[in-house]
Design an enzyme around this catalytic site. Structure first.
Site, PDB file in Angstrom:
ATOM      1  N   HIS A 126       0.871  -1.180   0.000  1.00 38.02           N
ATOM      2  CA  HIS A 126       0.000   0.000   0.000  1.00 38.02           C
ATOM      3  C   HIS A 126       0.913   1.237   0.000  1.00 38.02           C
ATOM      4  O   HIS A 126       2.022   1.182   0.528  1.00 38.02           O
ATOM      5  CB  HIS A 126      -0.843  -0.055   1.284  1.00 38.02           C
ATOM      6  CG  HIS A 126      -1.898   0.992   1.395  1.00 38.02           C
ATOM      7  ND1 HIS A 126      -1.634   2.280   1.797  1.00 38.02           N
ATOM      8  CD2 HIS A 126      -3.238   0.943   1.206  1.00 38.02           C
ATOM      9  CE1 HIS A 126      -2.771   2.970   1.843  1.00 38.02           C
ATOM     10  NE2 HIS A 126      -3.752   2.186   1.479  1.00 38.02           N
ATOM     11  N   ASP A 203       3.392  -4.086   8.003  1.00 36.66           N
ATOM     12  CA  ASP A 203       2.092  -3.435   7.836  1.00 36.66           C
ATOM     13  C   ASP A 203       1.021  -4.507   8.049  1.00 36.66           C
ATOM     14  O   ASP A 203       0.823  -5.382   7.201  1.00 36.66           O
ATOM     15  CB  ASP A 203       2.035  -2.852   6.417  1.00 36.66           C
ATOM     16  CG  ASP A 203       0.649  -2.340   6.050  1.00 36.66           C
ATOM     17  OD1 ASP A 203      -0.320  -2.606   6.790  1.00 36.66           O
ATOM     18  OD2 ASP A 203       0.546  -1.688   4.995  1.00 36.66           O
ATOM     19  N   GLN A 206      -4.180  -5.338   6.932  1.00 41.63           N
ATOM     20  CA  GLN A 206      -5.119  -6.333   6.398  1.00 41.63           C
ATOM     21  C   GLN A 206      -4.950  -7.690   7.080  1.00 41.63           C
ATOM     22  O   GLN A 206      -5.526  -8.682   6.635  1.00 41.63           O
ATOM     23  CB  GLN A 206      -4.939  -6.490   4.878  1.00 41.63           C
ATOM     24  CG  GLN A 206      -5.194  -5.229   4.076  1.00 41.63           C
ATOM     25  CD  GLN A 206      -6.651  -4.755   4.143  1.00 41.63           C
ATOM     26  OE1 GLN A 206      -7.556  -5.487   4.557  1.00 41.63           O
ATOM     27  NE2 GLN A 206      -6.883  -3.512   3.751  1.00 41.63           N
ATOM     28  N   LYS A 229     -10.514  -0.859  10.252  1.00 48.10           N
ATOM     29  CA  LYS A 229     -10.597  -2.055   9.400  1.00 48.10           C
ATOM     30  C   LYS A 229     -10.907  -3.305  10.219  1.00 48.10           C
ATOM     31  O   LYS A 229     -10.968  -4.407   9.692  1.00 48.10           O
ATOM     32  CB  LYS A 229      -9.288  -2.249   8.640  1.00 48.10           C
ATOM     33  CG  LYS A 229      -8.997  -1.132   7.629  1.00 48.10           C
ATOM     34  CD  LYS A 229      -7.736  -1.418   6.862  1.00 48.10           C
ATOM     35  CE  LYS A 229      -7.216  -0.205   6.113  1.00 48.10           C
ATOM     36  NZ  LYS A 229      -7.991   0.140   4.920  1.00 48.10           N
ATOM     37  N   CYS A 369      -4.668   2.378  -3.704  1.00 47.36           N
ATOM     38  CA  CYS A 369      -3.437   2.941  -3.087  1.00 47.36           C
ATOM     39  C   CYS A 369      -2.274   1.981  -3.257  1.00 47.36           C
ATOM     40  O   CYS A 369      -1.463   1.788  -2.333  1.00 47.36           O
ATOM     41  CB  CYS A 369      -3.649   3.275  -1.611  1.00 47.36           C
ATOM     42  SG  CYS A 369      -4.953   4.434  -1.312  1.00 47.36           S
TER      43      CYS A 369
END
Ligand code: PLP
Length: 412
Positions: A126, A203, A206, A229, A369
């Protein structure tokens, strides 16, 4: 309910008031969870309760409301930290994953990354795990290196191993791709990176919402995620960092509460994590995030993951029957998060998403993104359906029939 039992989607759905609304007169089929998730009543109630009963600033006041707000805020920090296998002093509340990578860029990067150093990331990231490192590299004169992908959308680990030979100072990698759904073996990646002498940033935007995550087992130095999220409010997220690293870092922003003492010519810093939480923090939403963690814990993250794996398998089988549909990313549900990216013949993803919306089906269309990844895929954009606990195979069926209608309209 035992955690090994299948998820009771109807029961879960009844906790989400927004799922009752209609869109263009149709049942809302919300499949844009990688962008942001819907909020259960329990999270909404926690916000209302905070503002109705205990609203007050934290860490400042000795009055009852101030003490209660501080206890709720710090209680939430403990809960969120425990959820990902960290200690409360290792968790900094931030606005989200983007703020977390920028915090690391400024507070760690500008102190520890030097001219001529290498920073390694990948082309499946991302933008929030690319642009901060571009800015850092430009500022200190470092080199940014991108690891590529194999045809199946997984990371090219030979290329990764080769990049480690350059002894990078930082390896920044996503746990799960927001476009392809690829789940990276971050444990092995961090272990290799650490052996090569690199600091690691993962990261988890997700991953944390969709699968069990334990940062201690992963062995990373930094791990970031976003509350919105994972059924929590917007504007709150977390950066988890190794204690000694957080202690060695410079502050991110200056102001109230992040200091120990202020003189006219200098200041000294508060303990970690407060050193990184300048000014009045996002009290209400951190408490809301604690409620989201309670909600997910009650369901069980193993069960969330199994549910999404089933939906991925069902979607790949179901959508394979749609003529002209191209799917991007791995096809093995055990190596893929709850994300299905696709295009339909030469229909522009925005046009397709507009037709789906007419049927009440909400998907994301665009570059997500992740423009370097779009370039690698050779497309400007894709459509993306992404799942969470309230989605069912009925939602996948609704997506399929709307795609079939779109095929007719566009003669695709
Ligand atoms: N990383 C990934 C993989 C994402 O999917 C996202 C958001 O879509 C982000 C980072 C940025 O998260 P936020 O916008 O909450 O800061």
């Amino acid at each position: 309910m035992l955690k090994s039992e299948a998820l009771d989607v109807q029961k879960v759905r009844s906790d989400f008031p927004i799922l009752l609304r209609k869109v263009h007169g149709k049942r809302l089929v919300y499949l844009d969870n990688a962008a942001t998730t819907q909020k259960p009543r329990q999270v909404i109630d926690a916000l209302v309760d905070y503002y109705s009963r205990i609203n007050s600033n934290v860490h400042r006041s000795v009055h009852t409301l101030g003490e209660e707000a501080t206890a709720a805020y710090e209680g939430s920090r403990e809960k969120v930290a425990r959820f990902v296998g960290a200690g409360p002093r290792e968790l900094v509340f931030v606005r989200g994953t983007t703020e977390a990578s920028n915090l690391v860029r400024f507070a760690w990067g500008e102190k520890f990354v030097r001219k001529g150093d290498t920073v390694v990331t990948t082309i499946m990231e991302h933008h929030s795990n690319i642009v901060p490192w571009q800015l850092l590299a430009r500022r200190v004169g470092a080199n940014l290196k991108f690891v590529g992908l194999l045809r199946d959308g997984t990371l090219d680990l030979d290329e990764f191993d080769a990049a480690l030979k350059e002894a990078p100072s930082l390896v920044a990698v996503t746990h799960c791709s927001n476009v392809l759904g690829t789940i990276n073996d971050v444990r092995s990646i961090c272990s290799k990176a650490r052996t090569a002498g690199a600091t690691t940033f993962v990261d988890g935007a997700q991953a944390v919402p969709h699968m069990p995550v334990n940062v201690a087992e992963i062995g990373c130095d930094f791990y970031a995620f976003s509350g919105h999220k994972m059924l929590g409010p917007t504007g709150i997220g977390a950066l988890v960092g190794r204690k000694d690293l957080l202690a060695a870092m410079e502050p991110f922003q200056g102001g109230g509460e992040m200091i120990r003492e202020v003189f006219l010519d200098h200041a000294t810093w508060n303990d970690v994590p407060y050193k990184f939480e300048a000014g009045t923090v996002n009290i209400a939403d951190s408490i809301g995030l604690g409620a989201a963690v309670d909600y997910l814990t009650a369901i069980g993250m193993d069960r969330v993951r199994s549910h999404e794996m089933r939906l991925v398998k069902y979607s790949l089988e179901t959508l394979a029957g749609v003529k002209g549909l191209t799917h991007f990313g791995p096809t093995d549900p055990s190596r893929k998060g709850g994300v299905i990216s696709f295009n339909l013949a030469d229909v522009h993803p925005h046009d397709l998403a507009t037709i789906l919306d007419d049927d009440g089906v909400a998907v994301r269309a665009g570059h997500h993104c992740a423009q370097p990844l779009m370039n690698w895929l050779g497309v400007a954009a894709t459509c993306r359906a992404s799942f969470h606990v309230y989605n069912s195979t009925d939602d996948v069926d609704a997506l399929k029939s709307s795609l079939e209608r779109a095929r007719g309209i566009f003669r695709a």
